[in-house]
Design an enzyme around this catalytic site. Structure first.
Site, PDB file in Angstrom:
ATOM      1  N   HIS A   1       0.661  -1.005   0.412  1.00  0.00           N
ATOM      2  CA  HIS A   1       0.117   0.394   0.051  1.00  0.00           C
ATOM      3  C   HIS A   1       0.690   1.290  -0.178  1.00  0.00           C
ATOM      4  CE1 HIS A   1      -3.635  -2.618   1.906  1.00  0.00           C
ATOM      5  NE2 HIS A   1      -2.700  -2.973   1.032  1.00  0.00           N
TER       6      HIS A   1
ATOM      7  N   ASP B   1      -5.880   5.884   2.677  1.00  0.00           N
ATOM      8  CA  ASP B   1      -6.191   4.559   2.590  1.00  0.00           C
ATOM      9  C   ASP B   1      -7.209   3.091   2.870  1.00  0.00           C
ATOM     10  OD1 ASP B   1      -4.040   1.530   1.430  1.00  0.00           O
ATOM     11  OD2 ASP B   1      -5.944   1.256   2.479  1.00  0.00           O
TER      12      ASP B   1
ATOM     13  N   ALA C   1      13.667  -8.166  -2.127  1.00  0.00           N
ATOM     14  CA  ALA C   1      14.660  -7.785  -3.792  1.00  0.00           C
ATOM     15  C   ALA C   1      14.321  -6.734  -4.378  1.00  0.00           C
ATOM     16  CB  ALA C   1      13.639  -8.717  -4.674  1.00  0.00           C
TER      17      ALA C   1
ATOM     18  N   HIS D   1       2.102 -14.502  -6.542  1.00  0.00           N
ATOM     19  CA  HIS D   1       0.886 -14.178  -5.593  1.00  0.00           C
ATOM     20  C   HIS D   1      -0.008 -13.716  -5.587  1.00  0.00           C
ATOM     21  CE1 HIS D   1       2.428 -10.768  -3.738  1.00  0.00           C
ATOM     22  NE2 HIS D   1       1.385 -10.755  -3.120  1.00  0.00           N
TER      23      HIS D   1
ATOM     24  N   TRP E   1      -1.757  -7.378  -7.003  1.00  0.00           N
ATOM     25  CA  TRP E   1      -2.326  -6.640  -7.621  1.00  0.00           C
ATOM     26  C   TRP E   1      -1.084  -5.252  -8.009  1.00  0.00           C
ATOM     27  CZ3 TRP E   1      -4.233  -5.790 -11.707  1.00  0.00           C
ATOM     28  CH2 TRP E   1      -4.330  -5.076 -12.519  1.00  0.00           C
ATOM     29  N   ASN E   2       0.459  -5.450  -7.092  1.00  0.00           N
ATOM     30  CA  ASN E   2       0.975  -4.005  -7.639  1.00  0.00           C
ATOM     31  C   ASN E   2       2.303  -4.975  -8.093  1.00  0.00           C
ATOM     32  OD1 ASN E   2       0.577  -1.065  -5.804  1.00  0.00           O
ATOM     33  ND2 ASN E   2       0.097  -2.717  -4.069  1.00  0.00           N
ATOM     34  N   SER E   3       2.436  -5.892  -8.084  1.00  0.00           N
ATOM     35  CA  SER E   3       3.078  -7.270  -8.661  1.00  0.00           C
ATOM     36  C   SER E   3       2.653  -7.392 -10.355  1.00  0.00           C
ATOM     37  CB  SER E   3       2.767  -8.822  -8.155  1.00  0.00           C
ATOM     38  OG  SER E   3       3.698  -8.361  -6.710  1.00  0.00           O
TER      39      SER E   3
ATOM     40  N   GLU F   1       3.262  -4.685 -12.137  1.00  0.00           N
ATOM     41  CA  GLU F   1       4.593  -3.988 -12.323  1.00  0.00           C
ATOM     42  C   GLU F   1       5.072  -5.267 -13.580  1.00  0.00           C
ATOM     43  OE1 GLU F   1       4.793  -2.588  -7.789  1.00  0.00           O
ATOM     44  OE2 GLU F   1       6.534  -4.434  -8.711  1.00  0.00           O
TER      45      GLU F   1
ATOM     46  N   ALA G   1      -6.151 -12.152   0.786  1.00  0.00           N
ATOM     47  CA  ALA G   1      -6.780 -11.299   0.350  1.00  0.00           C
ATOM     48  C   ALA G   1      -7.636 -11.196  -0.886  1.00  0.00           C
ATOM     49  CB  ALA G   1      -6.026  -9.416  -0.233  1.00  0.00           C
TER      50      ALA G   1
HETATM   51  N1  UDP Z   1       7.931  -6.223  -3.729  1.00  0.00           N
HETATM   52  C1  UDP Z   1       9.878  -5.453  -3.765  1.00  0.00           C
HETATM   53  N2  UDP Z   1      10.759  -6.862  -3.738  1.00  0.00           N
HETATM   54  C2  UDP Z   1      10.058  -7.769  -2.448  1.00  0.00           C
HETATM   55  C3  UDP Z   1       8.189  -7.641  -2.639  1.00  0.00           C
HETATM   56  C4  UDP Z   1       8.145  -7.336  -2.619  1.00  0.00           C
HETATM   57  O1  UDP Z   1       9.946  -5.037  -4.443  1.00  0.00           O
HETATM   58  O2  UDP Z   1      11.106  -8.624  -2.597  1.00  0.00           O
HETATM   59  C5  UDP Z   1       7.326  -4.884  -3.975  1.00  0.00           C
HETATM   60  C6  UDP Z   1       6.674  -5.063  -5.315  1.00  0.00           C
HETATM   61  O3  UDP Z   1       7.595  -4.059  -6.019  1.00  0.00           O
HETATM   62  C7  UDP Z   1       5.291  -4.589  -4.904  1.00  0.00           C
HETATM   63  C8  UDP Z   1       5.149  -4.683  -3.466  1.00  0.00           C
HETATM   64  O4  UDP Z   1       6.493  -5.203  -2.644  1.00  0.00           O
HETATM   65  O5  UDP Z   1       5.228  -2.946  -4.992  1.00  0.00           O
HETATM   66  C9  UDP Z   1       4.468  -5.595  -3.186  1.00  0.00           C
HETATM   67  O6  UDP Z   1       2.753  -5.529  -3.695  1.00  0.00           O
HETATM   68  P1  UDP Z   1       1.635  -6.432  -3.890  1.00  0.00           P
HETATM   69  O7  UDP Z   1       0.077  -5.681  -4.295  1.00  0.00           O
HETATM   70  O8  UDP Z   1       2.053  -6.897  -4.870  1.00  0.00           O
HETATM   71  O9  UDP Z   1       1.774  -7.511  -2.293  1.00  0.00           O
HETATM   72  P2  UDP Z   1       1.429  -7.434  -1.696  1.00  0.00           P
HETATM   73  O10 UDP Z   1       2.668  -7.396  -0.594  1.00  0.00           O
HETATM   74  O11 UDP Z   1       0.837  -6.317  -0.569  1.00  0.00           O
HETATM   75  O12 UDP Z   1       0.784  -8.458  -1.039  1.00  0.00           O
END
Ligand code: UDP
Length: 484
Positions: free
Chosen positions: A22, A125, A349, A366, A369-371, A374, A389
């Protein structure tokens, strides 16, 4: 200082939930607004501020008007270990309600800041539902940021309003989520727990929806061309006032911006880049399950063996239940055998940097949404392994609507951590899907092509004249009029 800003400059308060998934996109939004000449103030707690400040300091040096306002976090008061200021620090499910209790205790401090600085608008948020009321006390409009796409918000609303799961007796029986542009089917086993039993989230989700309906509008990290039918459904059928302004991660263009998103990485970014440089285009699979999930050692062992058996090169981000460096979860001599073939990164990472590298040709995710966003911005097809979620809804979007992924085949929604009761996905299945996604079969080729097209569309959306760029302009113009 808001009160010292020139009178024509809009001042935004951005208050993210203390969770990487978030905070990361919210910081990108703060930077996007500042890049358009607004003043952005991010509200967060001391430890989170110290991580975020590297990015905001760099932006300030480049001339953007962006800062952080720190408020103390009552971790110890609610019975959490000192320094537990974000969801990724949670190591057992019992800690979750405590963290949310502490988050709710931030309302008075937030209101004090509103009174002092009087920003022009708030982006808070979804999990801070009281922010609408707080803004209302001072006549400040509040926008909600869910961190979700349109599709998943449409699914959530349909499930909440029509309750199609009522009367379904078997966990595995499919039912249609009514009223959506596509025929989307779900099972009880894939639904978040709060639909089935009363949890800390049951009441919270009601408050979230209520505050969303009372807020000024919603900012969505997505772009119109990705899910046009759902963007329309959200606005027209659900009647929400929304602006699509993503993918916000594309704001990060250079190596340092990409490498410093979120927490400090546990590996040097140049080492990762050199490692990837030595690999052929599209030959490496990147494996990561987001910022909060943790797998059992049994599951990690299956993944390790499945990867080795696939023969595909990989970068794998590992988070264990204990997160203990000494912990043993790999097969005997695995690291020796995988030298040059696989790179294991503990805990964190530089994800966007890795995904954007031409050597990376697949992403096991997993379905956060961000992943996903990206990954598709980088033009990479996916293996979907949803956990919790709204990730099972996101899987549907990737597989059924966008057609850029292969399912690993999990059927059960989990808590944050991969519980002992859940049967691990076996190494044979992992090998099968990895070789299928990374192979030269026709289906994989089509997915790669579609992912590349989406990547082009995503980039166009945030460029000047693109749909997200234009929507952000429209938002700013509306706020300028509101301010008058
Ligand atoms: N992320 C990262 N490195 C990691 C793990 C996650 O930079 O080793 C970042 C990823 O790029 C994304 C966020 O953390 O922007 C994770 O958000 P996502 O919605 O994918 O999953 P959540 O962590 O909320 O389950």
């Amino acid at each position: 200082m808001g009160s010292e800003a020139p009178h024509h400059q809009l001042h935004a308060f951005l208050f993210p939930l203390m969770a990487q998934g978030h905070m990361i996109p919210m910081v990108d939004i703060a930077r996007l607004l500042a890049a358009r000449g607004l003043k952005s103030t991010i509200i967060t707690t001391p430890l989170n501020a110290s991580t975020l400040s590297k990015t905001t300091d760099r932006d300030r040096l480049s001339g953007l008007d962006i800062d952080i306002q720190i408020i103390p976090f009552p971790a110890v008061e609610v019975g959490l270990p000192e320094g537990t200021e974000s969801l990724d620090k949670i190591t057992s499910p019992e800690m979750i309600p405590k963290l949310f209790k502490a988050i709710n205790m931030l309302q008075p401090q937030f209101e004090q800041l509103l009174e002092e600085k009087h920003p022009d608008f708030i982006v808070a948020d979804m999990f801070l539902p009281w922010a609408t009321e707080s803004g209302g006390k001072f006549g400040i409009p509040r926008f909600v940021f869910h961190g979700m796409n349109f599709f998943s918000q449409c699914v959530t609303e349909s499930l909440t309003v029509y309750k199609p799961y009522e009367g379904i007796t078997s966990d595995k029986e499919s039912f249609v989520v009514p009223g959506l542009p596509d025929k989307i089917e779900m099972t009880m086993s894939k639904l978040p727990e709060h639909f089935k039993v009363t949890t800390v989230f049951t009441e919270l989700m009601e408050q979230v929806r209520d505050s969303e309906l009372k807020s000024y509008g919603i900012l969505v990290n997505s772009f119109y061309e990705l899910e046009p039918a759902y963007a329309e459904h959200y606005k027209i059928v659900m009647g929400r006032k929304a602006w699509h302004i993503g993918p916000v991660s594309l704001r990060n263009r250079d190596t340092i911006d990409k490498a410093q998103r979120g927490k400090k990485g546990s590996i040097d970014e140049h080492y990762v880049l050199n490692w990837l440089d030595s690999k052929k285009p599209n030959s490496v699979i990147y494996i990561s399950f987001g910022s909060v999930s943790r797998f059992s050692n049994d599951q990690l062992l299956e993944i390790a063996t499945g990867l080795e058996d696939s023969g595909v090169s990989f970068v794998w981000v590992v988070r264990t239940i204990q997160n203990n460096e000494e912990e043993k979860f790999l097969p005997e001599d695995f690291e020796e055998r995988m030298e040059g073939k696989g790179l294991i990164i503990r805990d964190w990472a530089p994800q966007v940097l890795i995904l954007d590298h031409p050597a990376v040709g697949g992403f096991m995710t997993h379905c956060g949404w961000n992943s996903i966003l990206e990954g598709l911005s980088a033009g990479v097809p996916m293996i979907t392994w949803p956990l919790f979620a709204e990730q099972f809804y996101n899987e549907k979007l990737v597989i059924q609507v966008l057609k850029i992924g292969i399912r690993i085949g999990v059927e059960e929604w989990n808590k944050w951590m991969y519980g002992k009761s859940v049967t691990p996905v076996k190494k044979e299945k992992i090998r099968e899907v990895v070789t299928q996604l990374m192979g030269d079969g026709e289906e994989a080729e089509e997915m790669r092509n579609r992912a590349k097209e989406l990547s082009e569309m995503a980039k166009r959306a945030v460029e000047e004249g693109g749909s997200s760029y234009a929507n952000l302009t429209a938002l700013i113009e509306e706020l300028k009029i509101y301010k008058k």
